[in-house]
Design a protein around this motif. Structure first.
Motif, PDB file in Angstrom:
ATOM      1  N   UNK A  47      -3.624  -3.820  13.423  1.00  0.00           N
ATOM      2  CA  UNK A  47      -2.952  -2.655  13.997  1.00  0.00           C
ATOM      3  C   UNK A  47      -1.791  -2.200  13.125  1.00  0.00           C
ATOM      4  N   UNK A  48      -1.069  -3.173  12.558  1.00  0.00           N
ATOM      5  CA  UNK A  48       0.039  -2.834  11.658  1.00  0.00           C
ATOM      6  C   UNK A  48      -0.481  -2.154  10.395  1.00  0.00           C
ATOM      7  N   UNK A  49      -1.544  -2.718   9.809  1.00  0.00           N
ATOM      8  CA  UNK A  49      -2.126  -2.112   8.607  1.00  0.00           C
ATOM      9  C   UNK A  49      -2.697  -0.731   8.897  1.00  0.00           C
ATOM     10  N   UNK A  98       0.305   4.226   6.221  1.00  0.00           N
ATOM     11  CA  UNK A  98      -0.582   4.780   5.186  1.00  0.00           C
ATOM     12  C   UNK A  98      -0.880   3.689   4.144  1.00  0.00           C
ATOM     13  N   UNK A  99      -2.085   3.175   4.152  1.00  0.00           N
ATOM     14  CA  UNK A  99      -2.372   1.984   3.341  1.00  0.00           C
ATOM     15  C   UNK A  99      -2.333   2.252   1.839  1.00  0.00           C
ATOM     16  N   UNK A 100      -2.408   3.515   1.441  1.00  0.00           N
ATOM     17  CA  UNK A 100      -2.342   3.806   0.009  1.00  0.00           C
ATOM     18  C   UNK A 100      -0.965   3.498  -0.567  1.00  0.00           C
ATOM     19  N   UNK A 101       0.065   3.371   0.306  1.00  0.00           N
ATOM     20  CA  UNK A 101       1.389   3.027  -0.234  1.00  0.00           C
ATOM     21  C   UNK A 101       1.435   1.588  -0.724  1.00  0.00           C
ATOM     22  N   UNK A 102       0.371   0.815  -0.439  1.00  0.00           N
ATOM     23  CA  UNK A 102       0.301  -0.546  -0.954  1.00  0.00           C
ATOM     24  C   UNK A 102      -0.088  -0.587  -2.429  1.00  0.00           C
ATOM     25  N   UNK A 126      -7.001  -2.574  -3.236  1.00  0.00           N
ATOM     26  CA  UNK A 126      -6.637  -1.433  -2.389  1.00  0.00           C
ATOM     27  C   UNK A 126      -7.862  -0.887  -1.664  1.00  0.00           C
ATOM     28  N   UNK A 127      -8.978  -0.743  -2.364  1.00  0.00           N
ATOM     29  CA  UNK A 127     -10.215  -0.283  -1.712  1.00  0.00           C
ATOM     30  C   UNK A 127     -10.643  -1.259  -0.631  1.00  0.00           C
ATOM     31  N   UNK A 128     -10.539  -2.547  -0.917  1.00  0.00           N
ATOM     32  CA  UNK A 128     -10.934  -3.576   0.048  1.00  0.00           C
ATOM     33  C   UNK A 128     -10.114  -3.464   1.328  1.00  0.00           C
ATOM     34  N   UNK A 179     -11.717  -2.726   4.829  1.00  0.00           N
ATOM     35  CA  UNK A 179     -11.713  -3.876   5.744  1.00  0.00           C
ATOM     36  C   UNK A 179     -11.088  -3.535   7.090  1.00  0.00           C
ATOM     37  N   UNK A 180     -10.001  -2.772   7.091  1.00  0.00           N
ATOM     38  CA  UNK A 180      -9.356  -2.405   8.360  1.00  0.00           C
ATOM     39  C   UNK A 180     -10.300  -1.535   9.191  1.00  0.00           C
TER      40      UNK A 180
END
Length: 249
Positions: A91-93, A97-101, A119-121, A125-126
């Motif tokens: 839920x946190x992920x 915006x996951x691209x900021x990782x 990053x793609x994974x 995965x989420x």
């Protein structure tokens, strides 16, 4: 067919506006110039190493993201302990915006292939976690009770109930997962890379080359649409057992 005609009409209008001088070709080059740029990229062979880098990162991230997200989603759905452990993390992920990782993965894994795959994974995965988790939770409890009544244990529940039920959920999420996988690869390359379509996009941006930028975007869109089509065919084949909606007269 109608969508293709609408797209063709839009491109024709764009071309006409550019021909009449109503659109500045420096910022919005006409479609024929974009096509010529694409042709030059393939004719000179310049684009092939970049295509290979992006496709490798995207497909590896897609494959491992589906496996990892699906396995974790199934584990969380079948075990209250793992549900309490994994659901808050996912839920946190999902909330950020996951691209900021991407910069963080570059720091941890370098500018090579690994940071783009990571990053793609994560993006895939989420998505697959919630698809599988939601699919298991939506299984009819009466169906589970009937299988248990007939003596079916957890293995038979998994094989005969959960996995067939999950097929539709997973396949319907695959198209989105493909887009996420390419997003992760291209964004990772845009942040830091020495090869890839994202690297070329970063170069095009730094030189204010709108033709190259649009050509690369069109290239990514075409490949993603091709994968959409292939996954759509796979979905239709694997889910042909589902009853079709009646056709209205």
């Amino acid at each position: 067919m109608r969508r293709a005609l609408n797209l063709f009409a839009l491109l024709l209008l764009w071309e006409a506006l550019a021909f009449l001088g109503l659109v500045n070709p420096l910022y919005a080059p006409p479609p024929h110039q974009v096509l010529l740029t694409l042709w030059d990229l393939f004719a000179t062979g310049e684009v092939w190493p970049h295509l290979q880098a992006t496709f490798t990162a995207a497909l590896l991230g897609l494959f491992w993201g589906i496996l990892l997200g699906g396995a974790l989603g199934l584990l969380a759905a079948l075990s209250p302990f793992f549900s309490d452990l994994l659901e808050p993390i996912m839920l946190l992920l999902n909330a950020i915006p996951r691209v900021i990782l991407a910069p963080l993965f570059v720091i941890w894994l370098g500018i090579g292939l690994a940071s783009k795959v990571a990053l793609s994974l994560v993006l895939v995965a989420v998505l697959m976690f919630f698809a599988v988790y939601g699919g298991v939770k939506e299984v009819d409890p009466r169906l589970l009770e009937r299988v248990r009544t007939l003596g079916g244990g957890r293995y038979w529940l998994l094989k005969e109930v959960y996995l067939p039920s999950l097929t539709a959920w997973v396949l319907s999420s695959l198209k989105v997962a493909v887009g996420f996988a390419f997003t992760g690869a291209v964004v990772g390359e845009f942040v830091a890379a020495s090869r890839g379509l994202g690297y070329l996009l970063s170069f095009a941006q730094s030189t204010y080359n709108a033709r190259l930028s649009l050509a690369l975007i069109a290239l990514v869109v075409l490949f993603v649409l091709l994968l959409f089509y292939l996954f759509g065919r796979l979905e239709a084949r694997l889910l042909r057992w589902r009853p079709q909606s009646p056709v209205k007269a």
